[in-house]
Design a protein around this motif. Structure first.
Motif, mmCIF file in Angstrom:
data_model
loop_
_atom_site.group_PDB
_atom_site.id
_atom_site.type_symbol
_atom_site.label_atom_id
_atom_site.label_comp_id
_atom_site.label_asym_id
_atom_site.label_seq_id
_atom_site.Cartn_x
_atom_site.Cartn_y
_atom_site.Cartn_z
ATOM 1 N N LYS A 7 -5.098 -1.632 15.755
ATOM 2 C CA LYS A 7 -4.774 -2.190 14.454
ATOM 3 C C LYS A 7 -5.881 -1.865 13.469
ATOM 4 N N CYS A 8 -5.519 -1.807 12.204
ATOM 5 C CA CYS A 8 -6.488 -1.533 11.151
ATOM 6 C C CYS A 8 -6.547 -2.719 10.201
ATOM 7 N N GLN A 29 -1.555 5.116 0.772
ATOM 8 C CA GLN A 29 -0.426 4.333 0.279
ATOM 9 C C GLN A 29 0.614 4.048 1.355
ATOM 10 N N GLY A 30 0.440 4.635 2.530
ATOM 11 C CA GLY A 30 1.366 4.401 3.641
ATOM 12 C C GLY A 30 1.124 5.430 4.726
ATOM 13 N N HIS A 31 1.554 5.131 5.958
ATOM 14 C CA HIS A 31 1.422 6.098 7.042
ATOM 15 C C HIS A 31 2.338 7.289 6.776
ATOM 16 N N TYR A 68 -6.250 9.250 12.168
ATOM 17 C CA TYR A 68 -5.438 8.331 12.968
ATOM 18 C C TYR A 68 -4.792 7.269 12.081
ATOM 19 N N LEU A 69 -5.537 6.805 11.087
ATOM 20 C CA LEU A 69 -4.983 5.809 10.162
ATOM 21 C C LEU A 69 -3.855 6.419 9.344
ATOM 22 N N ARG A 70 -4.049 7.649 8.881
ATOM 23 C CA ARG A 70 -2.991 8.315 8.110
ATOM 24 C C ARG A 70 -1.720 8.463 8.946
ATOM 25 N N LYS A 75 -2.677 1.333 13.223
ATOM 26 C CA LYS A 75 -1.661 0.720 12.365
ATOM 27 C C LYS A 75 -2.279 -0.168 11.287
ATOM 28 N N SER A 76 -1.708 -0.102 10.098
ATOM 29 C CA SER A 76 -2.027 -1.046 9.038
ATOM 30 C C SER A 76 -0.731 -1.712 8.599
ATOM 31 N N GLU A 77 -0.743 -3.020 8.530
ATOM 32 C CA GLU A 77 0.473 -3.749 8.169
ATOM 33 C C GLU A 77 0.620 -3.894 6.660
#
Length: 523
Positions: A7-8, A29-31, A68-70, A75-77
């Motif tokens: 998780k991020c 702005q989003g994955h 990895y975040l991109r 994951k970022s919620e």
């Protein structure tokens, strides 16, 4: 249940209350695709919290965690979020609860959950590490996260000893090359093996590795023949099916250390690495295999360590800095690109084209006078970038303290010292560094074929005028070709009509002849 175990908690973009101070920041702005990465002004927190430090950023270090975040491996919620796990700069303000850092000092900032790719950042004190006077900011950002992870794996988790055998997957990467250098500090009895692309084998061998295999090779049998019993420490960054290979390589009571999100994901082989969303793969390590292997299997999470054991992490960073100041390890810069070209930098990592650190610069450090270091006592390491030549460890830039601050005073004292040019090394002007960056950008022509949407070089006015003239000429040529095509079409149509008329005339003549023959026959 979410398929991703990571998780991020990256800082989200704040909404301004009243007239805000907008700070250029790299925002996700989003994955998904690289188009989700934007550079924009984001409001900065007005007041520094008690346990925080405000830092003016000079350089940012790119790491695979950013990609990895991109991709969504991390994951970022919530979106949008501010990216960045590593930066270096000068302290502008300290919170009331911070007593061991002062304004004007230079610090390395590490935060695995992101939020550091900004011109100004607010960072918890536990995530800040004071730089030695003899180290430049570029050197610090090269050493920072890669060597911290490498040191934790080898000495803290792996408990490496002077006659151990070590196997490292992707040994040519930032963490891999850091492990080679750190392992070599224990002497020549340590055996270092690993996998890498064939183009990087010579480089890794020069750093001190004993044997390097290609990723596709069946290296397990060869290693077990060359080194009966196997390896004491195996660093796994590929995960999935490669875990079975890693278990085969381990000696009884050996240590298998899983690092990075790449150890839990599989990437399609038909595409460029990291350009598409991977699929999770953690099914290749059964409890039975763990019991039968008689080995220790573990992982590593830097952010948790920094939160739970900040003093321990700080002491390790200080050890690594000391090793650098004594020339037992070296920095490795691949390229320095402008802050705004973050997507270009990440793409370099995705294609595995880099052989050192990819750095974003916000502003250059002013000249620093190099402080003589301890003599070299270990095998020398190769240096890839023109910003970090082996014979030119001259500090490219220096801390830019405000008038009257300790940073500026100490810098001026060093510049007035009586050291000879030979002791100080060669210094580079900021203009020279910028020219070198332009030269390095010219080497990206081959990547334009992979990423055609990316413009690598900004054109000057003359080039733009020339391009405009070429475009106008092309348009005129296209017009002429269109007119010629129209004329040809008209001629073809006329020819077709004439042919049709001739055919009709011939048919009529044949019919008349047939009628005449019938009349003659009747007569």
């Amino acid at each position: 249940m979410d398929a991703s175990p990571l998780k991020c908690n990256a800082p989200t973009v704040m909404r301004a209350r009243g007239p805000p101070e907008l700070v250029p920041s790299i925002v996700l702005q989003g994955h998904g695709s690289f188009s989700k990465i934007k550079v924009m002004g984001v409001p900065l927190q007005e007041h520094t919290e008690d346990s925080h430090v405000e830092v003016e950023v000079y350089y940012c270090g790119l790491n695979f965690t950013d990609n990895y975040l991109r991709l969504g491996i991390i994951k970022s919620e919530k979106f949008p979020v501010i990216m960045g796990s590593e930066c270096v700069g000068v302290i502008l303000d300290v919170g009331s609860g911070v007593s061991d850092l002062r304004v004007g000092q230079r610090v390395l900032c590490l935060r695995m959950h992101g939020g550091l790719f900004r011109h100004h950042v607010h960072v918890p004190r536990r995530n800040c590490f004071l730089l030695p006077e003899e180290m430049t900011m570029i050197e610090a950002v090269c050493i920072g996260l890669d060597f911290l992870v490498a040191h934790l794996c080898l000495f803290e988790v792996g408990r490496m000893r002077d006659k151990d055998r070590i196997f490292v997957q992707s040994v040519a990467g930032g963490v891999g090359t850091s492990m080679v250098q750190l392992a070599r500090t224990l002497g020549d009895d340590v055996k270092i093996l690993g996998t890498a692309a064939e183009t990087k084998h010579d480089d890794v061998l020069y750093l001190g590795a004993n044997r390097v295999y290609s990723h596709e090779e069946d290296y397990v049998e060869d290693i077990l023949q060359q080194y009966p019993g196997g390896a004491d420490i195996v660093i796994n960054s590929n995960g999935g099916r490669d875990i079975t290979k890693c278990l085969k390589l381990l000696k009884p009571f050996g240590r298998l250390i899983n690092i990075g999100s790449n150890s839990t994901a599989i990437y399609p082989r038909s595409t460029y690495w990291g350009m598409v969303t991977p699929t999770w793969d953690t099914k290749h390590m059964t409890p039975g295999e763990v019991l039968d292997s008689n080995c220790k299997i573990t992982g590593l999470n830097i952010e948790d360590l920094m939160q739970a054991y900040p003093q321990k992490v700080e002491s390790i960073v200080e050890k690594v800095f000391e090793l650098f100041c004594c020339q037992k390890i070296r920095t490795r810069v691949h390229v320095v690109v402008p802050f705004e070209k973050v997507a270009e930098g990440i793409k370099k990592m995705c294609t595995r084209a880099n052989t050192g650190k990819v750095i974003l610069f916000v502003k250059h450090e002013v000249h620093r006078t190099a402080v003589p270091r301890c003599p070299v006592t270990v095998a020398k390491a190769v240096s890839i970038s023109i910003l970090s030549h082996e014979e030119d460890h001259a500090e490219v830039c220096a801390a830019q303290g405000e008038p009257g601050t300790e940073a500026e005073d100490s810098a001026s004292e060093r510049s007035e010292s009586s050291l000879s040019e030979e002791d100080l090394g060669i210094e580079k002007d900021v203009e020279v560094v910028e020219e070198e960056i332009e030269d390095m950008e010219e080497d990206t022509e081959s990547e334009e074929e992979v990423f055609p949407e990316l413009e690598y070089e900004e054109k000057d006015e003359e080039d733009e005028e020339k391009d405009k003239e070429d475009e106008e000429k092309e348009e005129e040529d296209e017009k002429e070709e269109d007119e010629e095509d129209e004329d040809d079409e008209e001629e073809e149509e006329e020819g077709v009509e004439e042919g049709v008329e001739e055919e009709e005339g011939g048919v009529e003549e044949e019919e008349e002849e047939e009628e005449e023959e019938e009349v003659n026959t009747e007569l």
